[in-house]
Design an enzyme around this catalytic site. Structure first.
Site, short mmCIF file in Angstrom:
data_model
loop_
_atom_site.label_atom_id
_atom_site.label_comp_id
_atom_site.label_asym_id
_atom_site.label_seq_id
_atom_site.Cartn_x
_atom_site.Cartn_y
_atom_site.Cartn_z
N TYR A 134 -35.84 -27.17 -11.02
CA TYR A 134 -35.17 -25.72 -11.70
C TYR A 134 -34.35 -25.84 -12.85
CZ TYR A 134 -39.09 -23.02 -9.48
OH TYR A 134 -39.99 -23.00 -9.18
N SER A 135 -33.63 -26.01 -11.73
CA SER A 135 -31.53 -26.11 -12.04
C SER A 135 -31.10 -27.02 -13.89
CB SER A 135 -30.33 -26.23 -11.13
OG SER A 135 -31.05 -25.59 -10.14
N GLU A 249 -39.33 -20.92 -0.75
CA GLU A 249 -37.64 -21.88 -0.32
C GLU A 249 -37.42 -21.23 0.15
OE1 GLU A 249 -36.45 -22.87 -4.42
OE2 GLU A 249 -34.59 -24.59 -3.40
N GLU A 379 -24.58 -14.81 -3.53
CA GLU A 379 -24.32 -13.56 -4.16
C GLU A 379 -25.43 -13.32 -4.63
OE1 GLU A 379 -22.30 -16.06 -4.10
OE2 GLU A 379 -20.03 -15.42 -3.45
C1 LIG Z 1 -27.45 -28.86 -2.21
C2 LIG Z 1 -27.99 -28.10 -3.23
C3 LIG Z 1 -29.57 -29.16 -3.53
C4 LIG Z 1 -29.90 -28.45 -4.96
N1 LIG Z 1 -30.87 -28.33 -4.80
C5 LIG Z 1 -31.47 -28.12 -6.19
C6 LIG Z 1 -33.19 -29.02 -6.60
O1 LIG Z 1 -33.63 -29.75 -5.76
N2 LIG Z 1 -33.55 -28.25 -7.79
C7 LIG Z 1 -32.84 -27.93 -8.38
O2 LIG Z 1 -33.70 -27.49 -9.39
N3 LIG Z 1 -31.82 -27.14 -7.84
C8 LIG Z 1 -30.97 -27.23 -6.94
N4 LIG Z 1 -29.98 -26.79 -6.91
C9 LIG Z 1 -29.14 -25.95 -7.73
C10 LIG Z 1 -29.21 -24.59 -7.26
O3 LIG Z 1 -29.94 -24.00 -7.03
C11 LIG Z 1 -28.07 -24.00 -8.08
O4 LIG Z 1 -26.82 -24.74 -7.83
C12 LIG Z 1 -28.37 -22.65 -7.72
O5 LIG Z 1 -28.89 -22.30 -8.19
C13 LIG Z 1 -26.98 -21.83 -8.30
O6 LIG Z 1 -26.38 -22.29 -9.71
P1 LIG Z 1 -25.24 -23.22 -9.95
O7 LIG Z 1 -25.01 -24.00 -9.81
O8 LIG Z 1 -25.54 -22.97 -11.57
O9 LIG Z 1 -23.92 -21.94 -10.04
P2 LIG Z 1 -23.57 -20.53 -11.54
O10 LIG Z 1 -25.33 -19.65 -11.55
O11 LIG Z 1 -23.07 -21.16 -12.83
O12 LIG Z 1 -23.16 -19.46 -10.01
C14 LIG Z 1 -20.91 -20.17 -10.34
C15 LIG Z 1 -20.87 -18.99 -9.19
O13 LIG Z 1 -21.23 -17.14 -9.52
C16 LIG Z 1 -21.63 -16.36 -9.30
N5 LIG Z 1 -22.99 -15.59 -9.98
C17 LIG Z 1 -23.20 -16.47 -11.10
N6 LIG Z 1 -24.06 -15.05 -11.10
C18 LIG Z 1 -24.16 -14.43 -10.39
C19 LIG Z 1 -24.42 -12.74 -10.16
N7 LIG Z 1 -25.22 -12.54 -11.24
N8 LIG Z 1 -23.40 -12.08 -9.90
C20 LIG Z 1 -23.14 -12.37 -8.98
N9 LIG Z 1 -21.78 -13.49 -9.33
C21 LIG Z 1 -22.89 -15.02 -9.78
C22 LIG Z 1 -22.51 -17.32 -7.78
O14 LIG Z 1 -23.37 -16.74 -7.23
C23 LIG Z 1 -21.71 -18.86 -7.90
O15 LIG Z 1 -20.63 -18.56 -7.26
C24 LIG Z 1 -29.14 -27.57 -5.12
C25 LIG Z 1 -27.60 -26.51 -5.06
C26 LIG Z 1 -27.12 -27.47 -3.73
C27 LIG Z 1 -25.78 -27.26 -3.42
#
Ligand SMILES: Cc1cc2nc3c(=O)[nH]c(=O)nc-3n(C[C@H](O)[C@H](O)[C@H](O)COP(=O)(O)OP(=O)(O)OC[C@H]3O[C@@H](n4cnc5c(N)ncnc54)[C@H](O)[C@@H]3O)c2cc1C
Length: 395
Positions: A134-135, A249, A379
């Site tokens: 996904y990400s 999930e 969040e």
């Molecule tokens: C242990 C772990 C396993 C994972 N496994 C997978 C996987 O198997 N496959 C996969 O696809 N992904 C996976 N992920 C990714 C995960 O889904 C993303 O890390 C998550 O969705 C956040 O995206 P980002 O890291 O890009 O943070 P960002 O989206 O860049 O966010 C950064 C910060 O900004 C805040 N923020 C962003 N938008 C808003 C908003 N609209 N309002 C308020 N605050 C906001 C967030 O809360 C966060 O604190 C995993 C992550 C972790 C930590």
């Protein structure tokens, strides 16, 4: 005379007693105690394999899936009885997998007959291990801005792009993946596809974490050919599948709030390290109050979880309810590990010694920091709850 359900309970208990190996009744302590299945089963202990295979044969790794897709065909009530009897005998979960908790429910709803027949039984028996694509580097919370491109090449899509944080991609056999099939439409330009991680052009690069572990990867796609029949649901309608899967999930992740059952490691650990006062209470009054407050919250969450699962299985849960459970369960799990660290004192910071089991507690505590990020951050869950449950205006 016994009711059908009482009869089922008695038979289930007898079968579990006879078939669950003693090692599989010990509490799960480390990552290695969880079974993920997959083509390569060499890391499994004989007891783990036996337990997975025996439960898989009965379809009890996925008790409420239909029998024709490798499930147990159990009713919601029977599934609950099985869960209760497994808890009573402290049987470990025979198989944890993204196939079971995420892809399976999505395929049951959106997959065609051929896809269900091909993939679901292999998930149920632990033969194929799945990962989630996904990400992306520029698509996390705002997942719908994903850019991994899938071009229509007649009988196949040609996929190019990059995913990130792909949990266990380096150990996975297949991936369920969101790709962009229409660059002009943000949400209605995404499709949901499945492919083998051995397909030429797929590569993974592990990412090292603060805990010293490396449970996830960057995943690269370089001219990867994905057969058209691996599209799940309609072209450009993958966002619906993606959201449905995310609900499952989040339900799975919320279970972290329950803390794994068995003896209470928080109270047991605090008693050992802090000691008791003259009245038999934990000697540190501040920590005692914090633990008491935590335990009340944990009990309330466990009761709410039970109700939530019942509502979910009966199809009566609000679609945003998993966000509520995910938010609370993961914040609770983080508090649990903070308190375990506080109770253990400086010894808990031990990182490598034999006494600390290779820094088991400290590493587990650091791992919980990710609970409120994975599957969508806290969040983002609060935003969903505000909009979809409380009907507050969006930003
Ligand atoms: C242990 C772990 C396993 C994972 N496994 C997978 C996987 O198997 N496959 C996969 O696809 N992904 C996976 N992920 C990714 C995960 O889904 C993303 O890390 C998550 O969705 C956040 O995206 P980002 O890291 O890009 O943070 P960002 O989206 O860049 O966010 C950064 C910060 O900004 C805040 N923020 C962003 N938008 C808003 C908003 N609209 N309002 C308020 N605050 C906001 C967030 O809360 C966060 O604190 C995993 C992550 C972790 C930590």
């Amino acid at each position: 005379m016994m009711s059908d359900l009482e009869q089922f309970r008695a038979e289930t208990r007898a079968w579990l007693e006879a078939n669950c190996p003693p090692e599989m009744r010990e509490p799960v302590r480390t990552e290695k105690d969880s079974v993920w299945g997959g083509r390569d089963q060499s890391a499994m202990t004989p007891a783990q394999k036996q337990w997975m295979d025996r439960m898989g044969e009965r379809g009890w790794t996925v008790p409420d899936w239909p029998k024709e897709y490798g499930g147990g065909g159990l009713s919601a009530a029977e599934t609950k009885v099985l869960r209760e009897e497994m808890a009573a005998l402290r049987c470990r979960n025979p198989l944890s997998s993204f196939g079971i908790s995420m892809l399976g429910p999505a395929l049951l709803k959106y997959g065609n007959e051929a896809q269900k027949k091909e993939h679901l039984p292999k998930i149920a028996r632990g033969e194929i291990r799945w990962c989630q694509g996904y990400s992306e580097p520029n698509a996390g919370s705002d997942l719908a801005s994903l850019a991994t491109k899938a071009e229509d090449k007649g009988d196949h899509f040609l996929v190019n792009g990059q995913k990130v944080w792909t949990s266990y991609a380096d150990n996975a056999d297949w991936i369920f993946c969101l790709v962009r099939t229409d660059p002009t439409n943000k949400h209605n330009g995404i499709s949901f596809v499945l492919f083998d991680m051995r397909t030429p052009g797929v590569s993974t690069k592990p990412i090292l974490l603060i805990s010293g572990y490396s449970p996830f990867c960057e995943t690269f796609f370089d001219n990867v050919k994905v057969p058209k029949e691996n599209l799940v649901g309609e072209l450009n309608k993958g966002w619906d599948v993606a959201k449905y899967l995310l609900g499952h999930e989040r339900e799975m992740i919320s279970g972290m709030g329950l803390g794994g059952g068995g003896k209470n490691p928080l109270i047991e650990g605090a008693r050992k390290t802090i000691g008791l006062d003259a009245e038999g209470r934990l000697a540190d009054p501040l920590l005692r109050a914090q633990i008491a407050l935590f335990e009340v919250r944990a009990k309330a969450f466990a009761a709410q979880s039970e109700r939530f699962i019942d509502e979910l299985k009966a199809g009566k849960a609000h679609p945003a309810q998993p966000s509520m459970m995910k938010y609370y369960g993961t914040e609770l799990n983080k508090s649990r590990h903070e308190l375990m660290m506080a109770a253990g004192g400086s010894d808990e910071l031990e990182w490598e010694s034999e006494a600390s089991d290779g820094g088991r507690e400290a590493r587990a505590w650091l791992r919980t920091k990710a609970n409120s990020i994975e599957g969508g951050t806290s969040e983002v869950q609060l935003n969903i709850i505000a909009k979809r449950i409380l009907n507050l205006p969006g930003a």
